[in-house]
Scaffold this active site. Structure first.
Site, PDB file in Angstrom:
ATOM      1  N   SER A   1       0.779  -1.372  -0.033  1.00 47.85           N
ATOM      2  CA  SER A   1      -0.315  -0.014  -0.196  1.00 47.85           C
ATOM      3  C   SER A   1       0.511   1.298  -0.480  1.00 47.85           C
ATOM      4  O   SER A   1       2.283   1.043   0.227  1.00 47.85           O
ATOM      5  CB  SER A   1      -0.814   0.229   1.542  1.00 47.85           C
ATOM      6  OG  SER A   1      -1.567  -1.452   1.455  1.00 47.85           O
TER       7      SER A   1
ATOM      8  N   ASP B   1       6.096  -4.399  -1.862  1.00 45.42           N
ATOM      9  CA  ASP B   1       5.661  -3.117  -0.432  1.00 45.42           C
ATOM     10  C   ASP B   1       6.333  -2.017  -0.599  1.00 45.42           C
ATOM     11  O   ASP B   1       7.548  -2.020  -0.488  1.00 45.42           O
ATOM     12  CB  ASP B   1       5.096  -3.192   0.805  1.00 45.42           C
ATOM     13  CG  ASP B   1       3.897  -2.643   1.561  1.00 45.42           C
ATOM     14  OD1 ASP B   1       4.176  -1.749   1.169  1.00 45.42           O
ATOM     15  OD2 ASP B   1       3.476  -3.418   2.444  1.00 45.42           O
ATOM     16  N   GLY B   2       5.695  -0.824   0.396  1.00 44.80           N
ATOM     17  CA  GLY B   2       6.759   0.104   0.410  1.00 44.80           C
ATOM     18  C   GLY B   2       7.012   0.527   2.251  1.00 44.80           C
ATOM     19  O   GLY B   2       6.352  -0.548   2.938  1.00 44.80           O
TER      20      GLY B   2
ATOM     21  N   GLY C   1       2.984   1.619   8.380  1.00 50.39           N
ATOM     22  CA  GLY C   1       1.913   2.177   8.273  1.00 50.39           C
ATOM     23  C   GLY C   1       1.802   3.633   8.477  1.00 50.39           C
ATOM     24  O   GLY C   1       0.443   3.844   9.438  1.00 50.39           O
ATOM     25  N   GLY C   2       2.909   4.160   8.006  1.00 49.71           N
ATOM     26  CA  GLY C   2       1.771   5.660   7.594  1.00 49.71           C
ATOM     27  C   GLY C   2       1.125   6.109   7.214  1.00 49.71           C
ATOM     28  O   GLY C   2      -0.290   6.928   7.109  1.00 49.71           O
ATOM     29  N   GLY C   3       0.706   4.380   6.267  1.00 46.43           N
ATOM     30  CA  GLY C   3      -0.748   5.223   5.190  1.00 46.43           C
ATOM     31  C   GLY C   3      -1.828   4.070   6.032  1.00 46.43           C
ATOM     32  O   GLY C   3      -3.085   3.979   5.611  1.00 46.43           O
TER      33      GLY C   3
ATOM     34  N   GLU D   1      -0.645  -5.139   5.885  1.00 49.30           N
ATOM     35  CA  GLU D   1       0.505  -5.353   5.268  1.00 49.30           C
ATOM     36  C   GLU D   1       0.965  -6.441   6.065  1.00 49.30           C
ATOM     37  O   GLU D   1       1.800  -7.246   5.855  1.00 49.30           O
ATOM     38  CB  GLU D   1       1.682  -4.053   4.910  1.00 49.30           C
ATOM     39  CG  GLU D   1       0.988  -3.171   4.293  1.00 49.30           C
ATOM     40  CD  GLU D   1       1.347  -1.357   4.555  1.00 49.30           C
ATOM     41  OE1 GLU D   1       1.185  -0.478   3.551  1.00 49.30           O
ATOM     42  OE2 GLU D   1       1.432  -1.576   5.483  1.00 49.30           O
TER      43      GLU D   1
ATOM     44  N   LYS E   1      14.123   7.133   2.955  1.00 48.31           N
ATOM     45  CA  LYS E   1      13.399   6.159   3.597  1.00 48.31           C
ATOM     46  C   LYS E   1      14.335   5.310   3.834  1.00 48.31           C
ATOM     47  O   LYS E   1      14.347   5.008   4.995  1.00 48.31           O
ATOM     48  CB  LYS E   1      12.849   5.739   2.986  1.00 48.31           C
ATOM     49  CG  LYS E   1      11.653   5.873   2.101  1.00 48.31           C
ATOM     50  CD  LYS E   1      10.249   6.769   2.914  1.00 48.31           C
ATOM     51  CE  LYS E   1       8.985   7.286   1.682  1.00 48.31           C
ATOM     52  NZ  LYS E   1       8.354   6.354   1.950  1.00 48.31           N
TER      53      LYS E   1
HETATM   54  O1  LIG Z   1       3.389   0.867   5.453  1.00 50.67           O
HETATM   55  C1  LIG Z   1       2.432   2.052   4.187  1.00 50.67           C
HETATM   56  C2  LIG Z   1       0.941   2.606   4.521  1.00 50.67           C
HETATM   57  O2  LIG Z   1       0.244   1.760   5.549  1.00 50.67           O
HETATM   58  C3  LIG Z   1       3.267   2.345   2.781  1.00 50.67           C
HETATM   59  O3  LIG Z   1       3.887   1.527   2.202  1.00 50.67           O
HETATM   60  C4  LIG Z   1       4.621   3.284   3.309  1.00 50.67           C
HETATM   61  O4  LIG Z   1       3.658   4.249   3.981  1.00 50.67           O
HETATM   62  C5  LIG Z   1       4.577   4.288   2.419  1.00 50.67           C
HETATM   63  O5  LIG Z   1       4.706   4.826   1.492  1.00 50.67           O
HETATM   64  P1  LIG Z   1       4.473   5.253   0.565  1.00 50.67           P
HETATM   65  O6  LIG Z   1       5.325   4.568  -0.866  1.00 50.67           O
HETATM   66  O7  LIG Z   1       3.507   7.283   0.364  1.00 50.67           O
HETATM   67  O8  LIG Z   1       5.577   6.193   0.592  1.00 50.67           O
END
Ligand SMILES: O=C(CO)[C@H](O)[C@H](O)COP(=O)(O)O
Length: 234
Positions: A29, A85-86, A99-101, A107, A125
């Site tokens: 996500s 995943d990010g 979990g920023g999103g 996840e 990051k």
């Molecule tokens: O953990 C997440 C969501 O819960 C995302 O993978 C994380 O926040 C990175 O997001 P982005 O690719 O927008 O920087």
């Protein structure tokens, strides 16, 4: 190069190196994963790949549907070949803050079912220690009725400060895809044993999951400002 281009090159590299025909692929996500799904859809089309995608969130599910990819679920695909995943931060030991999103629970479930977990991120990051670059703290998903006692317990155990995450386009807290709240723990000690911290926080009744991903990530790709991709493996 923009930050978006840095995300794109990392995402494309991961999809190109790790996704193969007949794979079950976990779809993470966030904003970087958008580029991974875009590349995956291109490869499915041009190489006629047979790939089933397992989402980690409502957002991931919508991305899979939008790109006409095959949508699967854990009930029928409990073993995932690779998850892409990010992350919000990756430290030198490959411990992640995620979990920023707000999607950390699904996840982590998907990552735990994956033979390989690959992180895609831009260069901002990439950290030595957790907290060096990501300043919003460690997300912790909690059952709503327990958020106050959980806050108190974590501060007593490890110090720092905790904020209940607020929604932006709604009054009140963020409610996750699973109907829970998110606490953001602004830790002050960067030298904690994150494996132990994760285990101890998870033992508090009402904690559903933490955004600490310890010993889960196999490889991280960091898109750089000049368009190259840096890699880190464990
Ligand atoms: O953990 C997440 C969501 O819960 C995302 O993978 C994380 O926040 C990175 O997001 P982005 O690719 O927008 O920087």
């Amino acid at each position: 190069m923009s930050l978006e281009q840095a995300k794109l090159v990392a995402a494309y590299r991961a999809v190109d190196e790790f996704v193969q025909n007949n794979n079950i692929v976990g779809i993470g996500s966030g904003s970087t994963v958008v580029y991974a799904v875009q590349r995956l859809a291109e490869r499915v089309e041009t190489e006629n790949l047979n790939v089933t995608c397992i989402p980690t969130s409502f957002q991931a599910k919508q991305l899979i549907i939008k790109h006409n990819l095959i949508l699967g679920e854990l009930d029928t695909n409990p073993i995932i070949d690779v998850t892409i995943d990010g992350a919000d931060e990756v430290d030198a030991n490959m411990t992640l803050i995620k979990g920023g999103g707000g999607c950390l629970l699904q996840e982590k479930i998907i990552a735990s079912c994956s033979k390989k977990m690959i992180v895609i991120a831009d260069y901002t990051k990439d950290s030595e220690k957790l907290g060096d670059r990501y300043k919003k703290g460690i997300p912790i998903e909690v059952v709503p009725m327990a958020y106050v006692p959980i806050k108190i317990k974590i501060i007593q155990m490890f110090g720092g400060e905790i904020k209940l995450r607020s929604a932006i386009a709604k009054a009140g807290p963020v409610v996750t895809d699973n109907g829970n709240f998110i606490l953001d723990w602004l830790f002050t000690n960067q030298d904690l044993d994150w494996d132990q911290v994760n285990s101890e926080i998870k033992m508090i009744p009402g904690v559903v999951e933490t955004g600490l991903f310890v010993k889960m990530c196999n490889k991280a790709y960091f898109g750089q400002a000049e368009g190259t991709v840096a890699e880190r493996s464990n």
